[in-house]
Write an enzyme that holds these catalytic residues in place. Structure first.
Site, PDB file in Angstrom:
ATOM      1  N   ARG A 197     -12.787  -2.922  -4.020  1.00  0.00           N
ATOM      2  CA  ARG A 197     -12.191  -1.670  -3.991  1.00  0.00           C
ATOM      3  C   ARG A 197     -13.179  -0.889  -3.126  1.00  0.00           C
ATOM      4  O   ARG A 197     -12.823   0.285  -2.423  1.00  0.00           O
ATOM      5  CB  ARG A 197     -11.976  -0.765  -5.220  1.00  0.00           C
ATOM      6  CG  ARG A 197     -11.194   0.694  -5.034  1.00  0.00           C
ATOM      7  CD  ARG A 197     -10.950   1.479  -6.113  1.00  0.00           C
ATOM      8  NE  ARG A 197     -11.874   1.365  -7.233  1.00  0.00           N
ATOM      9  CZ  ARG A 197     -12.997   2.103  -7.108  1.00  0.00           C
ATOM     10  NH1 ARG A 197     -13.125   2.978  -6.181  1.00  0.00           N
ATOM     11  NH2 ARG A 197     -13.844   1.998  -8.299  1.00  0.00           N
ATOM     12  N   TYR A 244       8.538   6.886  11.541  1.00  0.00           N
ATOM     13  CA  TYR A 244       9.040   5.726  10.487  1.00  0.00           C
ATOM     14  C   TYR A 244       9.486   6.648   9.342  1.00  0.00           C
ATOM     15  O   TYR A 244       8.690   7.619   8.940  1.00  0.00           O
ATOM     16  CB  TYR A 244       8.011   4.864  10.296  1.00  0.00           C
ATOM     17  CG  TYR A 244       7.962   4.196   9.222  1.00  0.00           C
ATOM     18  CD1 TYR A 244       9.226   3.127   8.930  1.00  0.00           C
ATOM     19  CD2 TYR A 244       7.216   4.269   8.115  1.00  0.00           C
ATOM     20  CE1 TYR A 244       9.446   2.463   7.736  1.00  0.00           C
ATOM     21  CE2 TYR A 244       7.259   3.594   6.840  1.00  0.00           C
ATOM     22  CZ  TYR A 244       8.329   2.660   6.732  1.00  0.00           C
ATOM     23  OH  TYR A 244       8.643   2.154   5.454  1.00  0.00           O
ATOM     24  N   ASP A 254       0.739   4.984  15.114  1.00  0.00           N
ATOM     25  CA  ASP A 254       0.861   3.700  14.366  1.00  0.00           C
ATOM     26  C   ASP A 254       1.211   2.865  15.625  1.00  0.00           C
ATOM     27  O   ASP A 254       2.493   3.060  15.994  1.00  0.00           O
ATOM     28  CB  ASP A 254       2.194   4.412  13.564  1.00  0.00           C
ATOM     29  CG  ASP A 254       2.787   3.086  12.839  1.00  0.00           C
ATOM     30  OD1 ASP A 254       2.530   2.062  13.328  1.00  0.00           O
ATOM     31  OD2 ASP A 254       3.406   3.445  11.846  1.00  0.00           O
ATOM     32  N   LYS A 268       4.072  -6.182   9.338  1.00  0.00           N
ATOM     33  CA  LYS A 268       5.129  -6.732  10.346  1.00  0.00           C
ATOM     34  C   LYS A 268       4.441  -7.892  11.120  1.00  0.00           C
ATOM     35  O   LYS A 268       4.304  -8.992  10.651  1.00  0.00           O
ATOM     36  CB  LYS A 268       5.500  -5.614  11.166  1.00  0.00           C
ATOM     37  CG  LYS A 268       5.735  -4.326  10.378  1.00  0.00           C
ATOM     38  CD  LYS A 268       7.126  -4.506   9.475  1.00  0.00           C
ATOM     39  CE  LYS A 268       7.644  -3.229   8.748  1.00  0.00           C
ATOM     40  NZ  LYS A 268       6.974  -2.842   7.378  1.00  0.00           N
TER      41      LYS A 268
HETATM   42  C1  LIG Z   1       6.178   1.659  12.302  1.00  0.00           C
HETATM   43  C2  LIG Z   1       6.002   1.525  10.694  1.00  0.00           C
HETATM   44  N1  LIG Z   1       5.018   1.865  10.342  1.00  0.00           N
HETATM   45  C3  LIG Z   1       4.657   1.834   8.672  1.00  0.00           C
HETATM   46  C4  LIG Z   1       5.512   1.273   7.987  1.00  0.00           C
HETATM   47  C5  LIG Z   1       5.015   1.040   6.508  1.00  0.00           C
HETATM   48  O1  LIG Z   1       4.424   0.055   6.126  1.00  0.00           O
HETATM   49  P1  LIG Z   1       4.246  -0.892   4.900  1.00  0.00           P
HETATM   50  O2  LIG Z   1       5.720  -1.125   4.697  1.00  0.00           O
HETATM   51  O3  LIG Z   1       3.594  -2.154   4.858  1.00  0.00           O
HETATM   52  O4  LIG Z   1       3.831   0.097   3.843  1.00  0.00           O
HETATM   53  C6  LIG Z   1       6.409   0.369   8.455  1.00  0.00           C
HETATM   54  C7  LIG Z   1       7.392  -0.224   7.665  1.00  0.00           C
HETATM   55  O5  LIG Z   1       8.453  -0.634   7.810  1.00  0.00           O
HETATM   56  C8  LIG Z   1       7.082   0.524   9.921  1.00  0.00           C
HETATM   57  O6  LIG Z   1       7.897  -0.100  10.498  1.00  0.00           O
END
Ligand SMILES: Cc1ncc(COP(=O)(O)O)c(C=O)c1O
Length: 390
Positions: free
Chosen positions: A47, A101, A173, A198
């Site tokens: 952690r 998102y 992001d 992803k």
């Molecule tokens: C563009 C984007 N950012 C963040 C996330 C969140 O990621 P996680 O599902 O690994 O928490 C996603 C999930 O689909 C995403 O598509």
């Protein structure tokens, strides 16, 4: 590791200098949650985000993104929430891009107000739209590009220049692009976040996230990360490292396949619109060409029908392209935003943000592109009655 190495080489070798001396060519897995402390200066603990298995991955991601330091988290949302709450406090204001998102949007709309953090969404993807809503209290600008699900492009460099003039921290992001296709730090952004679930994981079998940034901002985010505790275990780290070694070759194939499929789709009478920044017809193509090294594996297209029954029929006929949520894996996935990610919005709200019932988001995998085309063609045959609609 030397800066001049190519990304293919960094994917495989960056971080290897951290591996303690052994004859192994891969990082040994250290599952320990307890480490002896008397002969070290640093107290190692999962952690505290400082085990060897965690550090090797952070080192690879920093090398790929051109960052000084970073933190590996147990999900993309752990990375996003920890970063935002570390950089914002009561009385601050933050500006987000339009069409965030869904998970991030939910975090913002459900948690920020009660913590006294003000937020605004830019009206569109232009830099002017961001400029128009900055206030003297704006501390962070947060964007996604290419955007989800319409693959709109924001000008990373222009937004970073706007922010720098006002000492605003910029966060992106970068999940859709991956570090192979886009490196926002080199374009002036301060913090880069990935949902590693992803492309970084790439096989639809891992959940993790990462933040990479400057040493100074990393320390600020780290101070909260230790309290929130969204760390990841050694066995997952082992799989992540294994995945990262093939990231460059996988993404190259995703890019190639997506370009082939976007070009194929845009010629079909059954398809009204194709959204892919690699297409010359895409309004963001010029900016994407300047700021991306590849156009990515994500595309969306709109069937020439708004009948959800027809959309279902189309999805049912697909053989390899699987109707499933998430993205970035080696296997092709497709989903209907109207019935999945954006199902809670009314049809009118969806229309306002450009999401019709006939829209499909396609995470193009690394199968043979001609097999994917055959799969699409056979599903389109079930809709051939629509050919006249256009
Ligand atoms: C563009 C984007 N950012 C963040 C996330 C969140 O990621 P996680 O599902 O690994 O928490 C996603 C999930 O689909 C995403 O598509």
């Amino acid at each position: 590791m030397e800066e001049k190495l190519s990304k293919e080489t960094l994917c495989i070798h960056a971080g290897s200098e951290l591996i303690p001396h052994s004859q192994s060519v891969v990082t040994p897995v250290y599952p320990a949650s307890s480490y002896k402390y008397r002969e070290t200066t640093e107290n190692t603990y999962p952690r505290y985000f400082n085990t060897i298995n965690q550090k090797v991955i952070v080192e690879k991601l920093c090398a790929l993104e051109g960052a000084q330091d970073g933190i590996l988290f147990s999900s993309g949302m752990a990375a996003i929430s920890t970063t935002l709450f570390a950089l914002l406090q009561q009385g601050d204001h933050v500006v987000f891009c339009k069409g965030l998102y869904g998970g991030t949007y939910h975090l913002v709309t459900s948690e920020f107000e009660k913590r006294g953090i003000q937020f605004s969404f830019a009206a569109d993807h232009s830099t002017e739209a961001f400029s128009a809503i900055l206030t003297p209290h704006t501390k962070v600008i947060y964007i996604e590009t290419p955007s989800n699900p319409l693959l709109e492009i924001l000008d990373i460099q222009a937004i970073s220049q706007l922010a720098k003039k006002k000492a605003i921290i910029t966060v992106i992001d970068n999940t859709f692009a991956s570090p192979i296709n886009q490196n926002p730090i080199s374009l002036g952004f301060d913090v880069v976040i990935h949902s590693g679930t992803k492309y970084l994981g790439g096989h639809s079998d891992l959940c993790f996230g990462a933040v990479v940034t400057s040493s100074v901002l990393k320390e600020r985010i780290y101070a909260l990360a230790v309290n929130y505790g969204g760390s990841i275990n050694a066995l997952d780290c082992y799989l992540i490292e294994r995945s990262l070694k093939t990231l460059a070759v996988r993404v190259e194939k995703h890019n190639e396949n997506a370009m082939i499929l976007a070009s194929f789709l845009q010629e079909l009478p059954e398809v009204k619109n194709v959204y892919y920044p690699g297409l010359k017809s895409h309004p963001g193509h010029e900016i994407a060409s300047a700021q991306m090294h590849g156009f990515g594996g994500m595309l969306s297209f709109e069937l020439a029908t708004n009948s959800l029954t027809q959309v279902d029929l189309f999805l049912d006929k697909l053989r390899f392209i699987q109707p499933a949520m998430s993205l970035g894996g080696v296997e092709s996935l497709i989903c209907s935003p109207a019935t999945t990610s954006h199902a809670t919005l009314s049809q009118q709200e969806r229309q306002e943000i450009g999401i019709s019932d006939g829209l499909l988001r396609f995470s193009v995998g690394i199968e043979n592109s001609q097999d994917l085309i055959k799969d699409l063609k056979s599903a389109f045959r079930s809709l051939s009655v629509l050919a006249h609609v256009r």
